[in-house]
Design an enzyme around this catalytic site. Structure first.
Site, PDB file in Angstrom:
ATOM      1  N   ASP A 243      67.733  60.998 -32.073  1.00  0.00           N
ATOM      2  CA  ASP A 243      66.351  60.532 -32.192  1.00  0.00           C
ATOM      3  C   ASP A 243      65.703  60.552 -30.805  1.00  0.00           C
ATOM      4  O   ASP A 243      65.642  59.549 -30.104  1.00  0.00           O
ATOM      5  CB  ASP A 243      66.378  59.107 -32.776  1.00  0.00           C
ATOM      6  CG  ASP A 243      65.017  58.431 -32.772  1.00  0.00           C
ATOM      7  OD1 ASP A 243      64.010  59.132 -32.590  1.00  0.00           O
ATOM      8  OD2 ASP A 243      64.979  57.197 -32.943  1.00  0.00           O
ATOM      9  N   HIS A 414      68.156  56.108 -23.565  1.00  0.00           N
ATOM     10  CA  HIS A 414      68.026  57.563 -23.519  1.00  0.00           C
ATOM     11  C   HIS A 414      67.679  57.970 -22.092  1.00  0.00           C
ATOM     12  O   HIS A 414      67.030  57.226 -21.357  1.00  0.00           O
ATOM     13  CB  HIS A 414      66.896  58.036 -24.437  1.00  0.00           C
ATOM     14  CG  HIS A 414      67.318  58.369 -25.829  1.00  0.00           C
ATOM     15  ND1 HIS A 414      68.125  59.438 -26.119  1.00  0.00           N
ATOM     16  CD2 HIS A 414      67.037  57.769 -27.019  1.00  0.00           C
ATOM     17  CE1 HIS A 414      68.316  59.495 -27.437  1.00  0.00           C
ATOM     18  NE2 HIS A 414      67.675  58.490 -27.995  1.00  0.00           N
ATOM     19  N   HIS A 448      72.253  59.077 -27.059  1.00  0.00           N
ATOM     20  CA  HIS A 448      73.516  59.152 -27.804  1.00  0.00           C
ATOM     21  C   HIS A 448      74.273  60.371 -27.305  1.00  0.00           C
ATOM     22  O   HIS A 448      74.558  61.298 -28.059  1.00  0.00           O
ATOM     23  CB  HIS A 448      73.278  59.289 -29.315  1.00  0.00           C
ATOM     24  CG  HIS A 448      72.498  58.169 -29.922  1.00  0.00           C
ATOM     25  ND1 HIS A 448      73.042  56.908 -30.075  1.00  0.00           N
ATOM     26  CD2 HIS A 448      71.241  58.088 -30.402  1.00  0.00           C
ATOM     27  CE1 HIS A 448      72.150  56.114 -30.644  1.00  0.00           C
ATOM     28  NE2 HIS A 448      71.036  56.797 -30.848  1.00  0.00           N
ATOM     29  N   GLU A 473      75.544  63.856 -33.140  1.00  0.00           N
ATOM     30  CA  GLU A 473      74.781  63.176 -34.188  1.00  0.00           C
ATOM     31  C   GLU A 473      74.351  64.215 -35.209  1.00  0.00           C
ATOM     32  O   GLU A 473      73.791  65.254 -34.856  1.00  0.00           O
ATOM     33  CB  GLU A 473      73.565  62.428 -33.647  1.00  0.00           C
ATOM     34  CG  GLU A 473      72.793  61.755 -34.775  1.00  0.00           C
ATOM     35  CD  GLU A 473      71.776  60.727 -34.326  1.00  0.00           C
ATOM     36  OE1 GLU A 473      70.848  60.441 -35.113  1.00  0.00           O
ATOM     37  OE2 GLU A 473      71.896  60.206 -33.198  1.00  0.00           O
ATOM     38  N   HIS A 475      72.591  63.195 -38.204  1.00  0.00           N
ATOM     39  CA  HIS A 475      71.858  62.305 -39.099  1.00  0.00           C
ATOM     40  C   HIS A 475      71.082  63.070 -40.169  1.00  0.00           C
ATOM     41  O   HIS A 475      70.945  62.619 -41.313  1.00  0.00           O
ATOM     42  CB  HIS A 475      70.907  61.452 -38.261  1.00  0.00           C
ATOM     43  CG  HIS A 475      70.486  60.184 -38.933  1.00  0.00           C
ATOM     44  ND1 HIS A 475      69.792  59.191 -38.280  1.00  0.00           N
ATOM     45  CD2 HIS A 475      70.648  59.731 -40.195  1.00  0.00           C
ATOM     46  CE1 HIS A 475      69.552  58.191 -39.111  1.00  0.00           C
ATOM     47  NE2 HIS A 475      70.059  58.492 -40.279  1.00  0.00           N
ATOM     48  N   GLU A 521      75.605  58.122 -35.934  1.00  0.00           N
ATOM     49  CA  GLU A 521      75.009  58.497 -37.214  1.00  0.00           C
ATOM     50  C   GLU A 521      75.416  59.899 -37.664  1.00  0.00           C
ATOM     51  O   GLU A 521      74.573  60.766 -37.899  1.00  0.00           O
ATOM     52  CB  GLU A 521      73.481  58.364 -37.128  1.00  0.00           C
ATOM     53  CG  GLU A 521      73.061  56.915 -36.945  1.00  0.00           C
ATOM     54  CD  GLU A 521      71.567  56.716 -36.802  1.00  0.00           C
ATOM     55  OE1 GLU A 521      71.036  55.753 -37.385  1.00  0.00           O
ATOM     56  OE2 GLU A 521      70.923  57.513 -36.094  1.00  0.00           O
ATOM     57  N   GLU A 586      73.076  48.569 -32.251  1.00  0.00           N
ATOM     58  CA  GLU A 586      71.614  48.616 -32.172  1.00  0.00           C
ATOM     59  C   GLU A 586      71.081  47.406 -32.918  1.00  0.00           C
ATOM     60  O   GLU A 586      71.543  47.083 -34.010  1.00  0.00           O
ATOM     61  CB  GLU A 586      71.045  49.903 -32.793  1.00  0.00           C
ATOM     62  CG  GLU A 586      71.430  51.174 -32.063  1.00  0.00           C
ATOM     63  CD  GLU A 586      70.947  52.445 -32.769  1.00  0.00           C
ATOM     64  OE1 GLU A 586      69.988  52.356 -33.555  1.00  0.00           O
ATOM     65  OE2 GLU A 586      71.531  53.517 -32.526  1.00  0.00           O
ATOM     66  N   ASN A 646      57.462  66.259 -37.216  1.00  0.00           N
ATOM     67  CA  ASN A 646      57.509  65.242 -36.170  1.00  0.00           C
ATOM     68  C   ASN A 646      57.537  63.869 -36.808  1.00  0.00           C
ATOM     69  O   ASN A 646      57.179  63.701 -37.966  1.00  0.00           O
ATOM     70  CB  ASN A 646      56.319  65.373 -35.214  1.00  0.00           C
ATOM     71  CG  ASN A 646      55.013  64.941 -35.850  1.00  0.00           C
ATOM     72  OD1 ASN A 646      54.739  63.751 -35.996  1.00  0.00           O
ATOM     73  ND2 ASN A 646      54.192  65.923 -36.252  1.00  0.00           N
ATOM     74  N   PHE A 650      57.403  57.147 -33.510  1.00  0.00           N
ATOM     75  CA  PHE A 650      58.708  56.485 -33.674  1.00  0.00           C
ATOM     76  C   PHE A 650      59.572  56.627 -32.420  1.00  0.00           C
ATOM     77  O   PHE A 650      60.624  56.001 -32.315  1.00  0.00           O
ATOM     78  CB  PHE A 650      59.435  57.048 -34.903  1.00  0.00           C
ATOM     79  CG  PHE A 650      60.428  56.101 -35.510  1.00  0.00           C
ATOM     80  CD1 PHE A 650      59.997  54.993 -36.235  1.00  0.00           C
ATOM     81  CD2 PHE A 650      61.786  56.290 -35.363  1.00  0.00           C
ATOM     82  CE1 PHE A 650      60.916  54.108 -36.795  1.00  0.00           C
ATOM     83  CE2 PHE A 650      62.706  55.415 -35.913  1.00  0.00           C
ATOM     84  CZ  PHE A 650      62.271  54.317 -36.639  1.00  0.00           C
ATOM     85  N   ASN A 653      59.963  53.104 -28.788  1.00  0.00           N
ATOM     86  CA  ASN A 653      60.763  51.938 -29.193  1.00  0.00           C
ATOM     87  C   ASN A 653      61.280  51.143 -27.999  1.00  0.00           C
ATOM     88  O   ASN A 653      62.240  50.398 -28.132  1.00  0.00           O
ATOM     89  CB  ASN A 653      61.991  52.372 -30.012  1.00  0.00           C
ATOM     90  CG  ASN A 653      61.684  53.354 -31.107  1.00  0.00           C
ATOM     91  OD1 ASN A 653      62.409  54.322 -31.270  1.00  0.00           O
ATOM     92  ND2 ASN A 653      60.634  53.117 -31.859  1.00  0.00           N
TER      93      ASN A 653
END
Length: 1117
Positions: A243, A414, A448, A473, A475, A521, A586, A646, A650, A653
């Site tokens: 993400d 990140h 991640h 990942e 996901h 994930e 998280e 997109n 989001f 964060n």
């Protein structure tokens, strides 16, 4: 794929085989993973190098750059990282660059040494090419940025072609040459002088190739030409669905390394301790690299290692090395079994008595130097790194570090720079660490993927516990029913394992890493079991973490859920069948104005055995700096680059903005994470040292006592030195504030206790506030308000058309609109204060959490469906009474109807039709002093959803820009995020009360406000307070009204209003934050649609008016 098949791979434009779409082929000619190599030719050189690398502190953070100058800073950082290494050469700088639309369409033989690249662009390396106008950034959370069809990727696959030239230093003659890429996204081929040297995947780990035979001799005048072809997408992209922004290119440094013909290629430092931690048994595994023809000479060489105490070397390298040398490690006897079995290298061993242990609180480091010598004892080369001696084990429901169940007060991080994307600058990394340490964050999860190698060195130095996470990942497979997760497919097993191996082998000597993570994930399956088995055998000195598969599989030593509710983590901790500790990987999703309820988590963690902390999601808002159409710059989010698919904003964060300015929520985090706990009970003040290794010897304690917002006294507080995990009690009656407390007559008395650092540390200057708490003390002395004495002269009350004008001489004048039932205008000394009337208000600009609802209907959808965003209020039964006590009483009943309905007549209103959302009775009394008391009784429609707020809204002149309030502050706070905010008298401008969340939302509120005042530059203004038995209110003032905050998609698109919108709320719904995709405000912070009654007092302010005196005064009943 066999090496013999390489001819099918080169050139990569060969359509018969696409290496980047073959999961079983992820590297070719790539050297095995190992620790970073820093070849030195003297012991002193190695010690000096690390002495300089350790010389960092909070002052370095001041040079962090977040604007376009960052490109230069990144190149400077890359150069600095190789400074002091005689056999390392950085190739960072401007390379020739061309972006082809696909791997098949790159220029023919562009890798040839004589290819003409004169028309190509110049691109800085390291960088992401999208940050320099090539291609576009893409932000998605779960959905892959291309159609999922593993292992295939789109033919529209932007491919970067890079070229640069270099010379081999003459001093490197006779040595081997290694070409080292720190990280390239996502897959690449490389050539030197037209010769293919290798291929690699994994966007976050190094790729190293030997190029000795490809390079021109050191004494040649010929330039060596390095060419690189980087594909944006590869089969490896299916393992990299994190993400974050999807950015491409050579985003970390490229290095040339020179080594002797026989050299140290890897080493692994391990320390085990006795049960008292008084004796450390040190072991270092060393691997040697040699050509086949040199192997007969290896047996004549010797390996030694030495450990140096950095604290002895900290002031000067002129210190006697023998005094700093705490251990000389010698070869351990080789096993008598068949030498072909087991580890093919050297094992050195030694012991240290009373070692200085590494922890977050005491990040003690040693310098390890490994020396390779020839048969005559002459040094061939040495390798070195920083190491810490510490012990990490699993106990019953606990993770123990050096025997203590340390609590991880963490964040996810990140790698993100608003101008550079994924490229790193040292000062920016230090800025992150300084902010973390200053705000009591002691742990970071590398989300991640493995991060820049310097990051770990800095975490070692500054003392942060680290979860190092593999770059895995998948996901997006959750959204697809046609393909299995890669963890279930044998063809992906080697590629996944390679990523875990590469992480562990690179980072294994870092003390800061206490937990390895298998990724994020990616479901759960046999490939995870394989990876966990490999790590446990390779490195039993650390714990293992993996959330996938429900966070409780056999591949994790820690129960590590994400976004699990408080009651559920308590349930697991109390489950006798679960023997592992629970640490939230998280939690508290920090999207926009969020992090509500975080105190509930820490009440549970601090009081429940088996709960050991968590990692907030996440550290930084991932906004990218972008040019707007007018030439200004703004922080962009998903979709702003025309990127599809997109996930919009989001990516925002963080608890800090992209330039590392802190969000208001950081104050809450700092308070809840503080290691010194201050509380009171049974007339005793309790000060508790929550540290596990640090005493309070270097802390200064102080106190401040205030009554009704006025400081009554302050002073230092004598607290004895507290050992770790001990506490001290102070009897309130023998405290230095007791006499003040017991004699002062106040409505409320608050005691604040602070703990500050006495000395400068690496991460903060002296006087840094480490911990603070405010306690409300019981009232000792009865408070008697001052009764206001009025004259007997009546108010002037004049009716003109739809207006009622009430005034007192020329001191003040209030105009009431009888049709609207509200104050239209309020003047003091002829100066207009109020420009728009006082109305009931139940709506707020939705927060990101209000909008969240993947699985259940979000609050904002419920609100809009109920028309709470568009309520029109109509006045009925308006009356004016001039009373005998020289007051004027106004009353009305407001009916709130959906704004899309036509206005009904008065008769229809009074019959309370079913369309009425709110019925609000208002009683207003105006006194000759100019005081206005408003009493409200609110009756909402019973079937409404939880309400955003219950209060009033009005608008004042824009010149009333100075705000003072007695309540919580000084920073933004809300009912479920306010424990850090102290009650006091605070001041601000209206501009500064606004919180510039990148995507505008409800913001700038202040909780538990007793009174507030708005004044202009001349001191004229308006005062407002709670009245009677009404509890403190939620307050906000802004040039951006609710409608504007709801309209604008970006903070730079907000348009200032012509006045100031003021909200005074009797009730305000919490922010929530357990996650941002389900309605999750805790029940006690919801505002149900039930009856409410509240009152407030308003009055005009003159330059001489004292808000404190007004607050302590009482109007006649």
């Amino acid at each position: 794929m066999a090496l013999a098949s390489a001819s099918a791979m080169f050139p990569p434009s060969n359509l018969s085989y696409k290496a980047w779409e073959d999961p079983s082929f992820f590297k070719w000619r790539k050297r095995e993973a190992h620790v970073p190599l820093r070849s030195q030719d003297t012991l002193e050189g190695a010690l000096k190098y690390w002495h300089e690398r350790r010389n960092v502190n909070y002052l370095n953070a001041d040079t962090a750059v977040w604007n376009d100058d960052a490109v230069r800073s990144a190149l400077e950082s890359a150069a600095v990282w190789s400074k002091g290494l005689p056999y390392t050469k950085s190739l960072s700088g401007y390379w020739k660059f061309l972006l082809a639309p696909s791997a098949e369409s790159v220029p023919e033989k562009f890798y040839d040494a004589h290819f003409d690249d004169s028309n190509w662009e110049a691109l800085p390396v390291p960088s992401n090419w999208q940050m320099h106008g090539f291609d576009r950034p893409i932000y998605t959370n779960i959905t892959y940025p291309f159609p999922i069809n593993p292992p295939f990727v789109p033919t529209d696959n932007p491919t970067g072609c890079y070229r640069t030239a270099f010379h081999i230093p003459k001093e490197w003659k006779g040595r081997r040459i290694l070409l080292h890429f720190e990280a390239v996204d996502s897959a690449f081929f490389a050539w030197v002088n037209g010769v293919p040297i290798g291929y690699s995947q994994d966007s976050r780990l190094p790729a190293e190739f030997e190029v000795t035979d490809c390079c021109h001799p050191c004494d040649s005048d010929k330039e060596n030409v390095l060419a690189v072809q980087v594909m944006r997408w590869s089969d490896g992209s299916y393992l990299e669905d994190q993400d974050h922004w999807r950015l491409s290119g050579i985003h970390r440094d490229v290095l040339l390394l020179s080594k002797p013909q026989i050299f140290i290629t890897d080493y692994f430092f391990k320390a085990t301790m006795d049960e008292n931690f008084s004796l450390a048994d040190i072991e270092v595994e060393v691997e040697i690299d040699s050509h086949k023809q040199d192997r007969e000479h290896v047996s004549t060489l010797s390996i030694e290692a030495a450990l140096y105490d950095n604290s002895v070397l900290s002031d000067s390298l002129d210190a006697v090395l023998s005094s700093a040398n705490v251990a000389n490690l010698k070869p351990k006897p080789k096993a008598t079994r068949n030498p072909c079995l087991g580890f093919h290298g050297y094992v050195l061993g030694g012991k240290i008595e009373n070692p200085k242990l590494w922890s977050s609180e005491h990040p003690n480091l040693y310098t390890l130097v490994v020396l390779l010598k020839d048969a005559k004892g002459k040094l061939i080369e040495c390798e070195s790194c920083q190491v810490g001696i510490r012990n990490v084990v699993l106990a019953h429901k606990q993770m123990l570090v050096n025997g203590c169940p340390v609590v991880l007060r963490g964040v996810n991080r990140h790698e993100h720079h608003p101008c550079l994307g994924k490229t790193n600058i040292e000062a920016c990394m230090i800025k992150d660490l300084i902010l973390m340490r200053q705000n009591n964050i002691n742990a970071v999860r590398n989300s991640h993927y493995p991060q820049h190698s310097r990051w770990y060195e800095l975490c070692d130095i500054f003392g942060l516990y680290v979860i190092d996470e593999a770059n895995i990942e998948t996901h997006g497979f959750d959204e697809n029913s046609h393909f299995k997760h890669p963890t279930l497919e044998p063809i992906w097993a080697n590629a996944m394992l390679d990523r875990v191996v590469g992480m562990v082998e690179r980072d294994k000597n870092h003390a800061c890493i206490i937990v390895w993570s298998l990724g994020n994930e990616s479901s759960y399956g046999p490939n995870h079991a394989s990876m966990s088995g490999w790590i446990r055998e390779r490195d039993p000195t650390r714990l293992l973490h993996y959330e996938g598969g429900g966070s409780r599989t056999s591949s994790t030593d820690i129960v590590c859920p994400m976004y699990m509710r408080v009651w559920d983590i308590i349930k697991i901790a109390k489950d006798p069948s679960e023997t592992r500790p629970l640490i939230l990987c998280e939690y508290s999703h920090a999207m926009g104005n969020s992090n509500g309820n975080i105190d509930a988590y820490w009440m549970a963690i601090d009081s429940t055995f088996g709960l050991q902390g968590g990692f907030i999601w996440d550290w930084v808002d991932q906004g990218l700096l972008k040019d707007d159409s007018d030439g200004s710059k703004f922080w962009a989010y998903g979709g702003d680059f025309g990127d599809t698919p997109n996930d919009s904003n989001f990516c925002l964060n963080g608890i800090v903005w992209p330039d590392r300015s802190i969000h208001p929520a950081v104050h809450e985090v700092k308070y809840l994470y503080q290691p010194i706990k201050i509380s009171s009970a049974d007339n005793m003040l309790k000060i508790e040292n929550g540290h596990f290794f640090e005493t309070t010897d270097a802390l200064d304690f102080s106190w401040v006592l205030q009554g009704d917002g006025c400081i009554l006294g302050s002073g230092s507080l004598n607290v004895p030195t507290l050992a770790p995990q001990t506490s001290h009690l102070i009897n309130m009656e023998s405290s230095p504030w007791f006499s003040l407390w017991s004699t002062y007559a106040a409505k409320e008395v608050f005691l604040s206790v602070n703990a500050k650092q006495r000395y400068q540390t690496r991460w903060a200057k002296d006087g840094h506030l480490l911990a603070s708490a405010q306690l409300c003390l019981p009232q000792k002395n009865g408070f008697v308000p001052h009764a206001i004495a009025f004259s007997s002269s009546p108010l002037a009350c004049e009716r003109t058309g739809d207006s009622v004008i009430i005034s007192k001489n020329n001191a003040w004048k209030i105009k009431v609109n009888s049709q609207l039932g509200t104050i239209d205008s309020w003047k003091v000394n002829g100066v207009e204060l109020m420009s728009k009337g006082i109305f009931p208000c139940f709506w707020r600009a939705p927060t990101d959490n209000d909008k969240g609802g993947f699985y259940t209907k979000p609050y904002v959808s419920q609100w809009r469906e109920a028309s709470l965003d568009n309520v029109s209020f109509y006045s009925s039964q308006f009356s004016v009474k001039e009373l005998p006590d020289n007051t004027v009483e106004l009353s009305t009943v407001y009916y709130g109807l959906p704004g899309n309905l036509p206005k009904p007549d008065d008769a229809a209103l009074s019959q309370a039709p079913g369309s009425t959302l709110f019925q609000v009775t208002m009683l207003c009394r105006i006194y000759e002093s100019g005081d206005v008391v408003l009493e409200y009784k609110v009756n909402p429609k019973a079937d409404l959803p939880p309400l955003p707020r219950v209060g009033v809204v009005f608008n004042v002149e824009k010149t009333l820009s100075h705000v003072t309030w007695y309540g919580r502050g000084p920073f933004e706070c809300y009912p479920d995020r306010k424990v850090a905010a102290h009650v006091g008298v605070h001041e601000s401008s209206v501009d500064d009360l606004h919180v510039p969340y990148i995507a505008p939302v409800e913001c700038g509120g202040r909780a538990d406000v007793r009174w507030m005042a708005l004044r202009n530059a001349d001191g004229l203004g308006l005062y407002a307070s709670v009245h009677g038995e009404s509890p403190p209110m939620q307050m906000s003032t802004s040039y951006y009204g609710t409608t504007e905050l709801d309209r604008a998609t970006h903070v730079h698109k907000l348009v200032k209003g012509d006045d100031i919108e003021v909200h005074l709320d009797h009730k305000h719904m919490g922010l929530g934050g357990d996650d941002s995709w389900s309605p999750c405000v805790h029940e006690q912070y919801l505002v149900p649609p039930t009856r409410y009654a509240f009152s407030m007092r308003l009055c005009p302010l003159l330059p001489s008016s004292s808000c404190h005196d007004i607050y302590k005064s009482q109007l006649p009943r």
